[in-house]
Design an enzyme around this catalytic site. Sequence first.
Site, PDB file in Angstrom:
ATOM      1  N   SER A   1      -0.147  -4.344   6.525  1.00 12.75           N
ATOM      2  CA  SER A   1       0.306  -3.555   5.362  1.00 12.75           C
ATOM      3  C   SER A   1       1.791  -3.806   5.121  1.00 12.75           C
ATOM      4  O   SER A   1       2.143  -4.792   4.448  1.00 12.75           O
ATOM      5  CB  SER A   1      -0.025  -2.076   5.558  1.00 12.75           C
ATOM      6  OG  SER A   1       0.669  -1.542   6.671  1.00 12.75           O
ATOM      7  N   ARG A   2       2.638  -2.975   5.665  1.00  6.35           N
ATOM      8  CA  ARG A   2       4.080  -3.202   5.641  1.00  6.35           C
ATOM      9  C   ARG A   2       4.619  -2.790   6.995  1.00  6.35           C
ATOM     10  O   ARG A   2       4.115  -1.839   7.605  1.00  6.35           O
ATOM     11  CB  ARG A   2       4.762  -2.390   4.530  1.00  6.35           C
ATOM     12  CG  ARG A   2       4.531  -2.920   3.115  1.00  6.35           C
ATOM     13  CD  ARG A   2       5.277  -4.220   2.839  1.00  6.35           C
ATOM     14  NE  ARG A   2       5.084  -4.708   1.489  1.00  6.35           N
ATOM     15  CZ  ARG A   2       4.232  -5.662   1.122  1.00  6.35           C
ATOM     16  NH1 ARG A   2       3.466  -6.242   2.017  1.00  6.35           N
ATOM     17  NH2 ARG A   2       4.147  -6.049  -0.131  1.00  6.35           N
TER      18      ARG A   2
ATOM     19  N   GLU B   1      12.057  -7.396   8.371  1.00 14.99           N
ATOM     20  CA  GLU B   1      11.802  -8.833   8.186  1.00 14.99           C
ATOM     21  C   GLU B   1      13.039  -9.533   7.643  1.00 14.99           C
ATOM     22  O   GLU B   1      13.692  -8.983   6.762  1.00 14.99           O
ATOM     23  CB  GLU B   1      10.649  -9.022   7.194  1.00 14.99           C
ATOM     24  CG  GLU B   1       9.308  -8.693   7.795  1.00 14.99           C
ATOM     25  CD  GLU B   1       8.185  -8.716   6.773  1.00 14.99           C
ATOM     26  OE1 GLU B   1       8.298  -9.404   5.738  1.00 14.99           O
ATOM     27  OE2 GLU B   1       7.187  -8.028   7.015  1.00 14.99           O
TER      28      GLU B   1
ATOM     29  N   HIS C   1       4.422 -12.803   8.040  1.00 17.89           N
ATOM     30  CA  HIS C   1       4.038 -12.261   6.729  1.00 17.89           C
ATOM     31  C   HIS C   1       3.259 -13.306   5.901  1.00 17.89           C
ATOM     32  O   HIS C   1       3.708 -13.726   4.831  1.00 17.89           O
ATOM     33  CB  HIS C   1       5.265 -11.767   5.954  1.00 17.89           C
ATOM     34  CG  HIS C   1       4.909 -10.733   4.918  1.00 17.89           C
ATOM     35  ND1 HIS C   1       5.761  -9.755   4.514  1.00 17.89           N
ATOM     36  CD2 HIS C   1       3.764 -10.544   4.202  1.00 17.89           C
ATOM     37  CE1 HIS C   1       5.176  -9.004   3.593  1.00 17.89           C
ATOM     38  NE2 HIS C   1       3.954  -9.467   3.383  1.00 17.89           N
TER      39      HIS C   1
HETATM   40  P1  NAP Z   1      -4.819   0.037  -2.497  1.00 16.10           P
HETATM   41  O1  NAP Z   1      -6.074  -0.510  -3.062  1.00 16.10           O
HETATM   42  O2  NAP Z   1      -3.946   0.896  -3.343  1.00 16.10           O
HETATM   43  O3  NAP Z   1      -5.199   0.837  -1.154  1.00 16.10           O
HETATM   44  C1  NAP Z   1      -4.281   1.578  -0.431  1.00 16.10           C
HETATM   45  C2  NAP Z   1      -5.013   2.657   0.339  1.00 16.10           C
HETATM   46  O4  NAP Z   1      -4.069   3.398   1.096  1.00 16.10           O
HETATM   47  C3  NAP Z   1      -5.774   3.654  -0.530  1.00 16.10           C
HETATM   48  O5  NAP Z   1      -7.035   3.841   0.037  1.00 16.10           O
HETATM   49  C4  NAP Z   1      -4.951   4.927  -0.421  1.00 16.10           C
HETATM   50  O6  NAP Z   1      -5.847   6.015  -0.549  1.00 16.10           O
HETATM   51  C5  NAP Z   1      -4.370   4.794   0.982  1.00 16.10           C
HETATM   52  N1  NAP Z   1      -3.165   5.575   1.189  1.00 16.10           N
HETATM   53  C6  NAP Z   1      -2.093   5.704   0.373  1.00 16.10           C
HETATM   54  N2  NAP Z   1      -1.213   6.560   0.928  1.00 16.10           N
HETATM   55  C7  NAP Z   1      -1.742   6.964   2.088  1.00 16.10           C
HETATM   56  C8  NAP Z   1      -1.315   7.867   3.095  1.00 16.10           C
HETATM   57  N3  NAP Z   1      -0.164   8.540   3.006  1.00 16.10           N
HETATM   58  N4  NAP Z   1      -2.117   8.051   4.176  1.00 16.10           N
HETATM   59  C9  NAP Z   1      -3.304   7.401   4.280  1.00 16.10           C
HETATM   60  N5  NAP Z   1      -3.765   6.563   3.349  1.00 16.10           N
HETATM   61  C10 NAP Z   1      -2.986   6.335   2.274  1.00 16.10           C
HETATM   62  O7  NAP Z   1      -3.881  -1.127  -1.966  1.00 16.10           O
HETATM   63  P2  NAP Z   1      -4.317  -2.562  -1.400  1.00 16.10           P
HETATM   64  O8  NAP Z   1      -4.422  -3.519  -2.517  1.00 16.10           O
HETATM   65  O9  NAP Z   1      -5.462  -2.372  -0.472  1.00 16.10           O
HETATM   66  O10 NAP Z   1      -2.974  -2.937  -0.603  1.00 16.10           O
HETATM   67  C11 NAP Z   1      -2.498  -2.114   0.441  1.00 16.10           C
HETATM   68  C12 NAP Z   1      -1.130  -2.576   0.895  1.00 16.10           C
HETATM   69  O11 NAP Z   1      -1.253  -3.783   1.627  1.00 16.10           O
HETATM   70  C13 NAP Z   1      -0.152  -2.951  -0.230  1.00 16.10           C
HETATM   71  O12 NAP Z   1       0.492  -1.812  -0.764  1.00 16.10           O
HETATM   72  C14 NAP Z   1       0.809  -3.905   0.441  1.00 16.10           C
HETATM   73  O13 NAP Z   1       1.943  -3.225   0.917  1.00 16.10           O
HETATM   74  C15 NAP Z   1       0.004  -4.449   1.609  1.00 16.10           C
HETATM   75  N6  NAP Z   1      -0.257  -5.887   1.453  1.00 16.10           N
HETATM   76  C16 NAP Z   1       0.214  -6.739   2.392  1.00 16.10           C
HETATM   77  C17 NAP Z   1      -0.024  -8.083   2.286  1.00 16.10           C
HETATM   78  C18 NAP Z   1       0.474  -9.063   3.309  1.00 16.10           C
HETATM   79  O14 NAP Z   1       0.815 -10.178   2.968  1.00 16.10           O
HETATM   80  N7  NAP Z   1       0.482  -8.702   4.567  1.00 16.10           N
HETATM   81  C19 NAP Z   1      -0.736  -8.585   1.186  1.00 16.10           C
HETATM   82  C20 NAP Z   1      -1.211  -7.692   0.238  1.00 16.10           C
HETATM   83  C21 NAP Z   1      -0.960  -6.332   0.377  1.00 16.10           C
HETATM   84  P3  NAP Z   1      -5.356   7.500  -0.924  1.00 16.10           P
HETATM   85  O15 NAP Z   1      -4.542   7.371  -2.176  1.00 16.10           O
HETATM   86  O16 NAP Z   1      -6.636   8.250  -1.076  1.00 16.10           O
HETATM   87  O17 NAP Z   1      -4.575   7.952   0.234  1.00 16.10           O
END
Ligand code: NAP
Length: 319
Positions: A235-236, A265, A283
Amino acid sequence: MRKILITSKVYDDSFDLLKKDFELIIPETGNFTNDELIRNIVDCEVLLSMFTIKIGSDVLSAAPKLKMVSNFGVGFNNIDMKYADEHGIVVTNTPDPVTEPTAELAFGLMHSLCRRIVELDRDIRIKDKIKWGLMQNIGSTMTNKTLGIIGFGRIGQALARRAVAAKMNIVYYSRHRVKEEIENLYHAKYVPMNELLKMSDFVSLNTPLTAETTHLIGKEQLALMKQSAFLVNTSRGAVINEHELAEALRDNVIAGAGLDVYEKEPVIDPLLLTLNNVILVPHIGTATRETRQDTAKMACENILGFYAGKQDIHRCGKW
Ligand code: NAP
């Protein structure tokens, strides 16, 4: 002609879609520095920014004509959203292209941890380090184990799809429960976060980085996990207290971790670098040729859609 500032070079043709209608300002290689961004953004209506580049109010306020920030990537914690929201600047992101590759990496880290692939690869290169034999180099299997997914959105669910194929049991936590049809698809059970930590053999973090998720996992949470469990973070970085994780890994509080992202990072906590039970990658969640191309296309389409007055662009701010 309207001007777009692009923070970073991708492929030569990545932003060709925009060339007909816009003048593009792109670095020849790599990324513009913060000072270069401030200098170059002055006449621009759009900023196309990479998820790795911090876009603060110093950059945004240097562009009086700025209408939009099209972020390349789904996470937008790199942008000063408060400033953008207060100044009517539209912010978009690129969710779809990054979903599957990030889940692929999370799943790959899980595999590599439980079958000790990286550790054994490292050791086999050292003369006489590896012992061969039936009862040597034993790992653990994924089949029938429990995967706990914290953040059950696009990437969390894409990981669940892979885990179903691996015959794993899935539990998840996010602030809201997903629809029953989605739970049924993955036989996923909604549980409170602390329960998830206690019962899971693998924990994957898939939330965005927000004030609420900063240091969601630290010493206290790690102590709840099984000593045999693995933690994966794509995630981050700051969702975990990195130093507390390093101490927990050193003290064998959990069995191992796979990390794609770090709190500061590209700096990595020095203790982590000394440990054998952690896999560290730089990353690379979305670092595939296809993803980079598809993400650039979506970042361009968001801009073209914005100017065409389309509603279905991927807005992630207030506007
Ligand atoms: P998404 O579809 O918005 O899913 C995020 C999930 O996190 C949702 O289920 C949300 O549900 C939950 N969430 C938000 N706040 C929360 C909290 N306080 N406690 C528990 N759950 C929480 O996003 P995604 O597309 O899956 O991407 C997720 C993250 O992955 C991105 O924001 C990015 O930072 C990271 N990412 C990293 C890479 C990498 O290269 N490593 C690549 C892509 C993305 P609720 O709103 O119901 O809580």
